[in-house]
Design a protein around this motif. Sequence first.
Motif, PDB file in Angstrom:
ATOM      1  N   HIS A   1      32.127  22.977  41.336  1.00 13.53           N
ATOM      2  CA  HIS A   1      32.485  22.189  40.157  1.00 13.53           C
ATOM      3  C   HIS A   1      31.763  22.664  38.907  1.00 13.53           C
ATOM      4  CE1 HIS A   1      34.512  19.400  42.864  1.00 13.53           C
ATOM      5  NE2 HIS A   1      33.407  19.314  43.575  1.00 13.53           N
ATOM      6  N   VAL A   2      30.578  23.213  39.075  1.00 16.93           N
ATOM      7  CA  VAL A   2      29.760  23.628  37.925  1.00 16.93           C
ATOM      8  C   VAL A   2      30.053  25.072  37.516  1.00 16.93           C
ATOM      9  CG1 VAL A   2      27.398  23.968  37.101  1.00 16.93           C
ATOM     10  CG2 VAL A   2      27.943  21.979  38.502  1.00 16.93           C
ATOM     11  N   ILE A   3      30.400  25.927  38.482  1.00 19.72           N
ATOM     12  CA  ILE A   3      30.488  27.364  38.212  1.00 19.72           C
ATOM     13  C   ILE A   3      31.912  27.857  37.982  1.00 19.72           C
ATOM     14  CG2 ILE A   3      30.077  29.641  39.226  1.00 19.72           C
ATOM     15  CD1 ILE A   3      27.643  28.518  40.621  1.00 19.72           C
ATOM     16  N   ALA A   4      32.885  27.354  38.728  1.00 18.35           N
ATOM     17  CA  ALA A   4      34.223  27.968  38.768  1.00 18.35           C
ATOM     18  C   ALA A   4      34.863  28.110  37.389  1.00 18.35           C
ATOM     19  CB  ALA A   4      35.132  27.173  39.705  1.00 18.35           C
ATOM     20  N   HIS A   5      34.771  27.082  36.544  1.00 20.55           N
ATOM     21  CA  HIS A   5      35.469  27.136  35.255  1.00 20.55           C
ATOM     22  C   HIS A   5      34.827  28.101  34.272  1.00 20.55           C
ATOM     23  CE1 HIS A   5      32.253  24.208  34.444  1.00 20.55           C
ATOM     24  NE2 HIS A   5      32.418  24.474  33.159  1.00 20.55           N
ATOM     25  N   ARG A   6      33.644  28.610  34.595  1.00 16.85           N
ATOM     26  CA  ARG A   6      32.956  29.552  33.707  1.00 16.85           C
ATOM     27  C   ARG A   6      33.318  31.012  34.006  1.00 16.85           C
ATOM     28  NH1 ARG A   6      28.227  26.377  32.016  1.00 16.85           N
ATOM     29  NH2 ARG A   6      28.164  24.478  33.283  1.00 16.85           N
ATOM     30  N   LEU A   7      34.018  31.256  35.083  1.00 22.11           N
ATOM     31  CA  LEU A   7      34.281  32.622  35.526  1.00 22.11           C
ATOM     32  C   LEU A   7      35.558  33.169  34.904  1.00 22.11           C
ATOM     33  CD1 LEU A   7      33.492  32.221  39.336  1.00 22.11           C
ATOM     34  CD2 LEU A   7      31.913  32.781  37.474  1.00 22.11           C
ATOM     35  N   MET A   8      35.536  34.466  34.623  1.00 27.44           N
ATOM     36  CA  MET A   8      36.741  35.182  34.196  1.00 27.44           C
ATOM     37  C   MET A   8      37.062  36.223  35.252  1.00 27.44           C
ATOM     38  SD  MET A   8      36.187  35.740  30.098  1.00 27.44           S
ATOM     39  CE  MET A   8      37.754  36.620  30.016  1.00 27.44           C
ATOM     40  N   LEU A   9      38.244  36.138  35.825  1.00 34.06           N
ATOM     41  CA  LEU A   9      38.641  37.047  36.893  1.00 34.06           C
ATOM     42  C   LEU A   9      39.194  38.347  36.312  1.00 34.06           C
ATOM     43  CD1 LEU A   9      38.376  34.287  38.313  1.00 34.06           C
ATOM     44  CD2 LEU A   9      40.331  34.919  39.717  1.00 34.06           C
ATOM     45  N   THR A  10      39.147  39.387  37.110  1.00 33.40           N
ATOM     46  CA  THR A  10      39.759  40.649  36.701  1.00 33.40           C
ATOM     47  C   THR A  10      41.280  40.505  36.730  1.00 33.40           C
ATOM     48  OG1 THR A  10      39.830  41.512  38.958  1.00 33.40           O
ATOM     49  CG2 THR A  10      37.819  41.937  37.675  1.00 33.40           C
ATOM     50  N   PRO A  11      41.984  41.290  35.924  1.00 35.96           N
ATOM     51  CA  PRO A  11      43.461  41.212  35.955  1.00 35.96           C
ATOM     52  C   PRO A  11      44.035  41.475  37.345  1.00 35.96           C
ATOM     53  CG  PRO A  11      42.721  42.449  34.033  1.00 35.96           C
ATOM     54  CD  PRO A  11      41.504  42.210  34.881  1.00 35.96           C
ATOM     55  N   GLU A  12      43.407  42.398  38.089  1.00 32.69           N
ATOM     56  CA  GLU A  12      43.886  42.709  39.437  1.00 32.69           C
ATOM     57  C   GLU A  12      43.763  41.495  40.354  1.00 32.69           C
ATOM     58  OE1 GLU A  12      42.762  46.210  37.201  1.00 32.69           O
ATOM     59  OE2 GLU A  12      41.620  44.422  37.789  1.00 32.69           O
ATOM     60  N   ALA A  13      42.638  40.764  40.235  1.00 35.68           N
ATOM     61  CA  ALA A  13      42.437  39.574  41.058  1.00 35.68           C
ATOM     62  C   ALA A  13      43.452  38.487  40.711  1.00 35.68           C
ATOM     63  CB  ALA A  13      41.015  39.050  40.889  1.00 35.68           C
TER      64      ALA A  13
END
Length: 329
Positions: A291-303
């Motif tokens: 809940h604390v970390i997920a919304h802060r991440l930016m995924l790679t276009p491939e992912a």
Amino acid sequence: MTAEAYGAPDAEALVGRFAQLFGALAGNIERVIRGKRENVELAMLCLLSEGHLLLEDVPGVGKTTLARAIAASVDAQWTRIQFTPDLLPSDVTGVSIFNQATSKFEFHPGPIFANIVVADEINRGSPKTQSALLEVMEERRVSVDGRPQPVPRPFMVIATQNPVDMDGTYPLPEAQLDRFLMKISMGYPDHTSEVAVLTGMPSGPAVDHLPKVAGRDDVKNMIDFASRIHVAPPLYDYLVHIVAATRQHPDIRLGASPRASLALLRAVRVRAAAAGRSYVVPEDIKALAPHVIAHRLMLTPEAELRGRTAAELVAEVLGRVPVPQAAGV
């Protein structure tokens, strides 16, 4: 809870009082938010961690109702800002107006100067207006005409937003997402809860009639008490390893920042106190990390093309990072 109570020597009794008041607040909110105990408790964790909460979901599932129920349960000042495309930054922060009688500019505070601020449909505001929240969400103050204006304590922004693929929405910038301690989704209620909502409509408790369960000083004292919950050295190491692993994952373009580490630490302390413990355990960290970390991440276009989600990657990281042994905690 009074300030004097926190000076008592019996730590276990204080933790018990914390847990009791936390449960009373959650139970009060559940009178209008049926079947969403986990979401209610996560929202309370944000409040008592001095963090901000982002509620994202489709219209009509109770996002604004949850925000208003929290505000109604605490005897503190609260305001609501309806974000629209024509909302200006000064409509949020306030403005200095020239007083002809005194020949001086006088600051007229905006709705952001409250203990609990409900930012409704925040992603319908323009990026310029959204940026007006950046300073106050991090530093608890607003700079107007070069002069800092502090907001009251406790201070919490509860923002609601519709999914970004809906008409009339703007995506929140990464810098603003990082300032929210948690992002949660309400989801649809289960069948029993939805029936209870329908049958309780004529006589059930409305948000405006919820009793005040805690005062402003109660919340401040709970925040201060939670900051003293014990965290063993191996758990600091465990927490940092989790956050650092998001920066090294091949499917993540931008990992969690040190702000995420600090936010997670504050949240796990509150979770421990709410459970009646004076110490943090690894399960507190594992339960709150998504809940604390997920919304802060930016995924790679491939992912993203492969359909991966930030929540899946956080779960993957939690599965890889070794949990400290009980003897070390």
